[in-house]
Design an enzyme around this catalytic site. Structure first.
Site, short mmCIF file in Angstrom:
data_model
loop_
_atom_site.label_atom_id
_atom_site.label_comp_id
_atom_site.label_asym_id
_atom_site.label_seq_id
_atom_site.Cartn_x
_atom_site.Cartn_y
_atom_site.Cartn_z
N LYS A 98 97.54 21.75 -22.33
CA LYS A 98 97.31 22.76 -21.29
C LYS A 98 96.11 22.40 -20.41
O LYS A 98 96.14 22.63 -19.20
CB LYS A 98 97.15 24.15 -21.90
CG LYS A 98 96.04 24.34 -22.91
CD LYS A 98 96.06 25.76 -23.47
CE LYS A 98 94.97 25.97 -24.51
NZ LYS A 98 95.18 25.10 -25.70
N GLU A 122 85.12 24.22 -22.84
CA GLU A 122 85.55 23.49 -24.03
C GLU A 122 85.20 22.01 -23.97
O GLU A 122 84.91 21.39 -24.98
CB GLU A 122 87.06 23.67 -24.23
CG GLU A 122 87.57 23.27 -25.60
CD GLU A 122 88.98 23.76 -25.83
OE1 GLU A 122 89.26 24.28 -26.92
OE2 GLU A 122 89.83 23.61 -24.93
N ARG A 300 105.32 38.63 -11.79
CA ARG A 300 105.44 39.81 -10.94
C ARG A 300 105.93 39.49 -9.54
O ARG A 300 106.36 40.38 -8.81
CB ARG A 300 104.09 40.51 -10.83
CG ARG A 300 103.68 41.30 -12.07
CD ARG A 300 102.35 41.98 -11.88
NE ARG A 300 102.00 42.79 -13.04
CZ ARG A 300 100.76 43.08 -13.40
NH1 ARG A 300 99.76 42.63 -12.68
NH2 ARG A 300 100.53 43.82 -14.47
#
Length: 324
Positions: A98, A122, A300
């Site tokens: 990801k 990270e 949406r």
């Protein structure tokens, strides 16, 4: 009274040593709410139509109400791209890819749309830069990051460094960040078109709260920030282990770890999956791609569905796999 209370609260927090950038968001919200109340909270029918026609005029004159990802099939699913003022979650198990995919999207947006702010909580900036250089040079990431290189490869790296030094991708220097600090960094880049955050559960909260309260507040703050900046925010998140107990390992919305509130606030949720992550019998040579499914599980502003990418893990490179 509410504005006065907000100002007093801000003053107390500053006296207690809270960072200015962590105080500003709540104060901005109070000021915004007061301004709305002062000018009238409701739009008249004429004002609604005026706003819509202004929106259409922007589009008809060549403006885009979204930021494209660089993957045409995925953009088509999303309704053109990640819509401005939209809050998007990209979730997967650790080591699926990801961060690499988010970096690829950020790189593309910085090239074609405008400045991008990439908040990595990270990885160090050196690691991110090594991934970017690996992508440009097609040299293995681990070699670029940690190993001695022959002269020809050093030349490729030097050329990539020169190219990337002119890009519009900005990376945070600190190892932690609150939503307030993310807001400040995004606002510091004029015409910022996209904010990417890696990742959700590492965002620091200025006040001690339960985990549920922390994540709920972070989620609503990110959604509010996207609307305030009028640009998309793409936030990475980790899935829990629930899918590992199922025969079908493909992730579901219910697998989002501690981010149920984020799922509710999000305009779109992208779930990543690779079969070879779970099936060790699927052997690949270093130069062969892994097949990554990107499922738009919530949207949406467009359709739900799946896009398939070839992920060349050695060089952090993606290619869209077209049907047929």
């Amino acid at each position: 009274r509410e504005l006065s209370a907000a100002l007093e609260q801000a003053g107390r927090e500053l006296q207690d040593g809270t960072a200015v950038c962590d105080v500003i968001p709540a104060l901005e919200q109070a000021l915004s709410e007061q301004a709305e109340r002062s000018s009238g909270a409701l739009l008249t029918p004429q004002q609604q139509m005026d706003r819509f026609l202004a929106h259409r005029e922007t589009i008809d004159s060549g403006g885009r109400p979204y930021v494209r990802t660089g993957f045409p099939q995925l953009d088509k699913l999303l309704g053109g791209g990640m819509i401005n003022a939209g809050f998007y979650i990209m979730a997967a198990r650790p080591a699926i890819g990801k961060s690499s995919l988010a970096l690829s999207i950020a790189e593309y947006a910085a090239e074609i749309a405008g400045p991008v702010v990439y908040i990595s909580l990270e990885m160090d900036s050196e690691q991110i830069t090594a991934k970017r250089i690996s992508h440009l040079t097609r040299l293995p990431y681990q070699e670029v990051l940690n190993q001695s290189l022959p002269p020809e490869d050093y030349r490729k790296v030097a050329e990539a460094v020169g190219t990337l030094s002119k890009s519009r991708l900005y990376i945070n220097a600190g190892v932690t960040a609150t939503v307030g600090q993310i807001s400040a960094m995004a606002r510091s880049r004029k015409d910022c078109c996209l904010v990417v955050i890696d990742h959700f559960s590492l965002i620091r909260t200025p006040r001690k709260q339960s985990r549920y309260e922390e994540y709920t507040n972070v989620s609503s703050d990110l959604k509010r920030l996207a609307r305030g900046l009028k640009i998309p925010i793409l936030c990475l998140a980790q899935l829990n282990r629930a899918n590992e107990q199922r025969t079908d390992k493909r992730p579901q919305l219910s697998d989002l770890r501690d981010t149920g509130a984020a799922e509710q606030d999000a305009d779109g949720v992208l779930l990543l999956h690779r079969d070879d992550y779970y099936d060790q019998s699927l052997q690949r040579k270093p130069w062969e791609p892994s097949v990554m499914d990107v499922r738009v599980a919530k949207n949406r502003h467009g359709a739900v569905g799946k896009d398939t990418l070839s992920f060349y893990m050695n060089t952090n490179t993606f290619r869209e796999t077209y049907p047929g």
